[in-house]
Write a protein that holds these residues in place. Structure first.
Motif, short mmCIF file in Angstrom:
data_model
loop_
_atom_site.label_atom_id
_atom_site.label_comp_id
_atom_site.label_asym_id
_atom_site.label_seq_id
_atom_site.Cartn_x
_atom_site.Cartn_y
_atom_site.Cartn_z
N SER A 71 14.03 -37.93 20.31
CA SER A 71 14.76 -38.40 21.49
C SER A 71 14.69 -39.92 21.61
CB SER A 71 14.19 -37.76 22.76
OG SER A 71 12.90 -38.28 23.05
N PRO A 72 15.74 -40.54 22.12
CA PRO A 72 15.73 -42.00 22.30
C PRO A 72 14.55 -42.47 23.16
CG PRO A 72 17.95 -41.16 22.58
CD PRO A 72 17.04 -39.96 22.48
N GLY A 73 14.22 -41.69 24.17
CA GLY A 73 13.10 -42.07 25.04
C GLY A 73 11.78 -42.10 24.32
N TYR A 74 11.52 -41.07 23.49
CA TYR A 74 10.24 -41.06 22.76
C TYR A 74 10.25 -42.13 21.67
CZ TYR A 74 6.09 -40.16 20.25
OH TYR A 74 4.88 -40.36 19.64
N GLN A 75 11.37 -42.31 21.02
CA GLN A 75 11.41 -43.34 19.97
C GLN A 75 11.15 -44.73 20.56
OE1 GLN A 75 11.51 -42.94 16.52
NE2 GLN A 75 10.99 -40.90 17.27
N ALA A 76 11.62 -44.97 21.77
CA ALA A 76 11.32 -46.25 22.45
C ALA A 76 9.83 -46.33 22.77
CB ALA A 76 12.16 -46.39 23.72
N ALA A 77 9.25 -45.24 23.25
CA ALA A 77 7.81 -45.21 23.55
C ALA A 77 7.01 -45.40 22.26
CB ALA A 77 7.44 -43.89 24.21
N ARG A 78 7.47 -44.78 21.21
CA ARG A 78 6.77 -44.86 19.91
C ARG A 78 6.61 -46.32 19.44
NH1 ARG A 78 9.37 -44.04 14.79
NH2 ARG A 78 7.75 -43.80 13.23
N LEU A 79 7.59 -47.14 19.73
CA LEU A 79 7.50 -48.55 19.35
C LEU A 79 6.31 -49.23 20.03
CD1 LEU A 79 11.26 -49.59 19.44
CD2 LEU A 79 9.83 -49.15 17.42
N LEU A 80 5.94 -48.76 21.21
CA LEU A 80 4.79 -49.32 21.93
C LEU A 80 3.47 -48.98 21.24
CD1 LEU A 80 5.88 -48.40 25.56
CD2 LEU A 80 6.02 -50.65 24.47
N ARG A 81 3.48 -47.89 20.46
CA ARG A 81 2.27 -47.46 19.75
C ARG A 81 2.02 -48.29 18.49
NH1 ARG A 81 3.48 -42.30 18.01
NH2 ARG A 81 3.54 -43.01 15.87
N ALA A 82 3.08 -48.89 17.93
CA ALA A 82 2.95 -49.68 16.71
C ALA A 82 1.95 -50.81 16.93
CB ALA A 82 4.31 -50.25 16.30
N GLY A 83 0.94 -50.86 16.12
CA GLY A 83 -0.09 -51.89 16.24
C GLY A 83 -1.18 -51.55 17.23
N ALA A 84 -0.99 -50.47 18.01
CA ALA A 84 -1.99 -50.07 19.01
C ALA A 84 -2.83 -48.89 18.53
CB ALA A 84 -1.30 -49.70 20.32
N ALA A 85 -2.36 -48.21 17.47
CA ALA A 85 -3.07 -47.04 16.98
C ALA A 85 -2.60 -46.69 15.57
CB ALA A 85 -2.84 -45.85 17.89
N THR A 86 -3.45 -46.00 14.86
CA THR A 86 -3.08 -45.41 13.57
C THR A 86 -3.22 -43.91 13.70
OG1 THR A 86 -5.34 -45.56 12.71
CG2 THR A 86 -3.86 -47.42 12.26
N GLY A 87 -2.49 -43.18 12.90
CA GLY A 87 -2.65 -41.75 13.00
C GLY A 87 -1.69 -40.95 12.17
N ILE A 88 -1.76 -39.65 12.39
CA ILE A 88 -0.94 -38.68 11.70
C ILE A 88 -0.28 -37.81 12.76
CG2 ILE A 88 -0.95 -36.70 10.13
CD1 ILE A 88 -3.56 -37.92 8.94
N PHE A 89 1.03 -37.64 12.67
CA PHE A 89 1.79 -36.80 13.59
C PHE A 89 2.52 -35.76 12.76
CE2 PHE A 89 0.82 -40.39 16.05
CZ PHE A 89 1.01 -40.09 17.39
N VAL A 90 2.38 -34.49 13.13
CA VAL A 90 2.97 -33.39 12.36
C VAL A 90 3.65 -32.42 13.32
CG1 VAL A 90 2.45 -31.48 10.79
CG2 VAL A 90 1.09 -33.56 10.67
N LEU A 91 4.84 -31.93 12.92
CA LEU A 91 5.48 -30.83 13.63
C LEU A 91 5.27 -29.58 12.80
CD1 LEU A 91 8.93 -32.35 14.67
CD2 LEU A 91 6.94 -31.95 16.10
N VAL A 92 4.88 -28.48 13.47
CA VAL A 92 4.59 -27.22 12.79
C VAL A 92 5.28 -26.08 13.54
CG1 VAL A 92 2.77 -25.62 12.07
CG2 VAL A 92 2.35 -28.07 12.02
#
Length: 97
Positions: A71-92
């Motif tokens: 979603s556009p809203g989450y993709q915008a939020a996701r940009l805020l995470r760049a540089g603030a955290a590292t991780g792994i995200f998986v859909l199952v």
């Protein structure tokens, strides 16, 4: 219909910026109403890459979980995470009963 699960394993490197991401992502997530299955409680890393936070969200379907992530809203939020955290995200996709 099978449930969809968004599983995230995250290590926060900038708590202030990550808090902004979490707020923005949480606002977007309200429109999708996932159930929180697990949220950063006690854990033991048994194998592989280790992270400090873990969360599992259950959505009505795999497609709904993907719709949230894309979603556009989450993709915008996701940009805020760049540089603030590292991780792994998986859909199952889950299995019924």
């Amino acid at each position: 219909m099978n449930k969809g699960y968004l599983i995230a394993h995250v290590t926060v490197t900038d708590p202030v910026a990550y808090a902004e991401y979490a707020r923005a992502a949480g606002e977007v997530m309200q429109g999708f109403s996932p159930k929180i299955i697990a949220w950063s409680g006690q854990y033991e890393n048994l194998e592989g890459e280790s992270h400090e936070k873990h969360v599992v969200f259950e959505f009505d379907s795999f497609d709904e979980a993907k719709r949230f992530y894309d979603s556009p809203g989450y993709q915008a939020a996701r940009l805020l995470r760049a540089g603030a955290a590292t991780g792994i995200f998986v859909l199952v996709e889950g299995q019924e009963g």
